[in-house]
Write an enzyme that holds these catalytic residues in place. Structure first.
Site, short mmCIF file in Angstrom:
data_model
loop_
_atom_site.label_atom_id
_atom_site.label_comp_id
_atom_site.label_asym_id
_atom_site.label_seq_id
_atom_site.Cartn_x
_atom_site.Cartn_y
_atom_site.Cartn_z
N GLY A 69 0.81 -1.20 0.00
CA GLY A 69 0.00 0.00 0.00
C GLY A 69 0.85 1.26 0.00
O GLY A 69 0.50 2.26 -0.64
N THR A 70 1.96 1.23 0.72
CA THR A 70 2.88 2.37 0.72
C THR A 70 3.41 2.64 -0.68
O THR A 70 3.47 3.79 -1.13
CB THR A 70 4.04 2.11 1.69
OG1 THR A 70 3.54 2.03 3.02
CG2 THR A 70 5.08 3.22 1.62
N GLN A 177 -7.86 1.62 5.04
CA GLN A 177 -8.61 1.17 6.21
C GLN A 177 -10.06 0.84 5.89
O GLN A 177 -10.69 0.09 6.63
CB GLN A 177 -8.55 2.25 7.30
CG GLN A 177 -7.21 2.38 7.97
CD GLN A 177 -6.79 1.14 8.74
OE1 GLN A 177 -7.60 0.34 9.19
NE2 GLN A 177 -5.49 0.95 8.87
N SER A 194 -4.26 -1.52 0.57
CA SER A 194 -3.28 -2.53 0.96
C SER A 194 -3.99 -3.78 1.43
O SER A 194 -4.87 -3.72 2.30
CB SER A 194 -2.38 -1.98 2.07
OG SER A 194 -1.35 -2.88 2.39
N ALA A 195 -3.61 -4.93 0.89
CA ALA A 195 -4.34 -6.17 1.13
C ALA A 195 -4.30 -6.63 2.58
O ALA A 195 -5.26 -7.22 3.07
CB ALA A 195 -3.80 -7.27 0.22
N HIS A 196 -3.19 -6.40 3.28
CA HIS A 196 -3.11 -6.95 4.64
C HIS A 196 -4.04 -6.22 5.61
O HIS A 196 -4.21 -6.66 6.74
CB HIS A 196 -1.67 -6.94 5.14
CG HIS A 196 -1.13 -5.59 5.48
ND1 HIS A 196 -0.60 -4.74 4.54
CD2 HIS A 196 -1.03 -4.93 6.66
CE1 HIS A 196 -0.20 -3.63 5.13
NE2 HIS A 196 -0.45 -3.71 6.41
N CYS A 320 5.27 7.67 23.63
CA CYS A 320 6.13 6.75 24.37
C CYS A 320 6.38 5.44 23.62
O CYS A 320 7.28 4.69 23.96
CB CYS A 320 5.51 6.42 25.72
SG CYS A 320 5.16 7.87 26.71
#
Length: 460
Positions: A69-70, A177, A194-196, A320
């Site tokens: 996807g990136t 998403q 993105s598939a994942h 954090c």
């Protein structure tokens, strides 16, 4: 062990597993070749493209598969900017886009282009009018996510697409998403996913570019995927990605209703069970499976490890938990509490029993982390005598500056001032957020000899 981080990566869907195994046997050859094995592989690739295009809402010849996807976002932005270079080199994005989009924007600026980041409200949603106002005659491309990856807020894609169309600017939508939950609102020019994120295998992204959109692929020419995604395709993974996308879409309506009810349970019960908690994101216009909340006086990394030991896998956007010790750019843009941030994103099949178990464990875990950090257990009591105090929290990280502020606020009378010295970027968000939650006045900040001085006036 309940896995509650589907927004990062959804578990592999059973249909994806079946399709992947089958394609390993049938789809190993080069789909560009004319012999029998190549033709068989080509049929699988074409079928996967048609299935994915149907889900996206585009023509098959408008869609290519990428390595992630990136990669789809980077290639989509670079190709659209290059295709419209005569118009200008101005890019419009929202302040809460995925880091892949913001990194591409930073690369454009480093190369002499310009970028406008459209701010968001406290729920994480852009104002369509503000987005429209950011468009200029030299704007080559606009980018907007369909829904936010950290807080679940859905963006006004339809209204922004209308503004972009009126201005003659193509709109790229990051649908990573939301695509598994349904089609993106019409009006977009480019779309990436993105598939994942929907239960397909990792290493598969998709990029759709509408016919008529000026697009010039960057990098050396390649004959595959119309030159937009060079290299030999991972055909088994592509087949599994397309099959799982079709499967999750078929299940989406039922799972939407079921998971939305579970998420609403979390949104309602967490503030009742845990004191000093802020639930963030839009309460209505949101993804069905995702909820994010932030806990005062809690170290996000410590909290995540504690929940992991209890058997719950969740994630965080808190400063954090980042190697940079910087607050999440999404929470920063929203102006909400960043410390002790927990994102719960339920995978398909998550049960009500697992959610109830999480709600049962959370109060005890948060209390233990707060005790470990020495957080105050009560609000400020009677007025103290000192008119003004200075708290030196230099060199201390979240949430210690806020804890130290809370401990001494009772030492000044109502109307008195406490100034916190801090060199932690998270303090810029968390001290004003603490004031809002506790009913005190945030008086502002000023540069100090070291770090920044944040001043609070006691009001209660």
């Amino acid at each position: 062990m309940p896995y509650f981080d589907a927004a990062s990566a959804a578990p592999l869907h059973p249909v994806a597993r079946q399709a992947l195994l089958a394609a390993l046997d049938e789809g190993w050859a080069d789909p560009a070749r004319l012999y029998r094995e190549g033709r068989r592989a080509r049929l699988l690739l074409d079928a996967a493209r048609e299935a994915a295009a149907e889900a996206v809402g585009c023509r098959p010849d408008e869609l290519v598969f990428t390595s992630s996807g990136t990669r789809a976002l980077h290639d989509g932005i670079a190709g659209a900017l290059a295709g419209r270079r005569r118009t200008g080199r101005h890019l419009v994005v929202s302040a809460v886009e995925h880091s892949a989009v913001l990194h591409a924007a930073a690369a454009l600026e480093a190369d002499g282009g310009s970028v406008t980041e459209v701010e968001v409200g406290r729920t994480g949603r852009v104002d369509p009018a503000a987005y429209a106002a950011a468009l200029r005659p030299d704007t080559a491309l606009a980018a907007l996510q369909s829904a936010n990856h950290e807080v679940g807020t859905e963006q006004p894609v339809t209204e922004v697409a209308e503004a972009c169309r009126a201005a003659g600017v193509p709109l790229l939508v990051d649908a990573a998403q939301s695509l598994g939950w349904g089609p993106v609102a019409p009006g977009w020019s480019l779309l990436a996913a993105s598939a994942h994120k929907w239960g397909g295998p990792s290493g598969v992204g998709l990029l759709a570019v509408r016919k008529g959109v000026r697009f010039a692929a960057r990098g050396p020419a390649d004959e595959r995927e119309w030159g937009r995604a060079p290299g030999f395709p991972d055909l088994p993974a592509i087949v599994a990605a397309a099959a799982s996308l079709r499967a999750v879409r078929a299940e989406a309506a039922a799972e939407d209703a079921r998971l939305r009810a579970l998420v609403e349970r979390v949104r309602t019960r967490v503030p009742e069970l845990v004191p000093d908690v802020e639930v963030v994101g839009d309460p209505v216009r949101r993804l069905p499976h995702l909820v994010t909340f932030s806990c005062l006086y809690v170290d996000g990394e410590t909290l995540l490890h504690a929940l992991d030991r209890e058997g719950f896998s969740v994630s965080s956007g808190s400063s954090c938990t980042s190697s940079t010790l910087e607050p999440s750019h999404v929470l920063k843009a929203m102006g909400v509490l960043s410390e002790g941030n927990v994102r719960v994103s339920l995978p398909r099949g998550a049960s009500a029993e697992e959610v109830e178990d999480f709600l049962g464990v959370l109060p005890r875990v948060v209390a233990a982390v707060r005790e470990q950090l020495g957080a105050p257990t009560e609000a400020a009591g009677a007025a103290g005598t000192a008119e003004e105090l200075v708290v030196d929290s230099l060199g201390k990280r979240c949430p210690i500056p806020v804890i130290e502020l809370a401990k001494v606020i009772g030492d000044v009378p109502v109307g008195g001032l406490v100034t916190v010295l801090s060199d932690d970027e998270a303090a810029r968000l968390d001290i004003p957020a603490w004031c809002g939650m506790r009913g005190h006045s945030y008086e502002g900040e000023r540069p100090a000899e070291r770090g920044v001085a944040y001043t609070v006036r006691r009001r209660a």
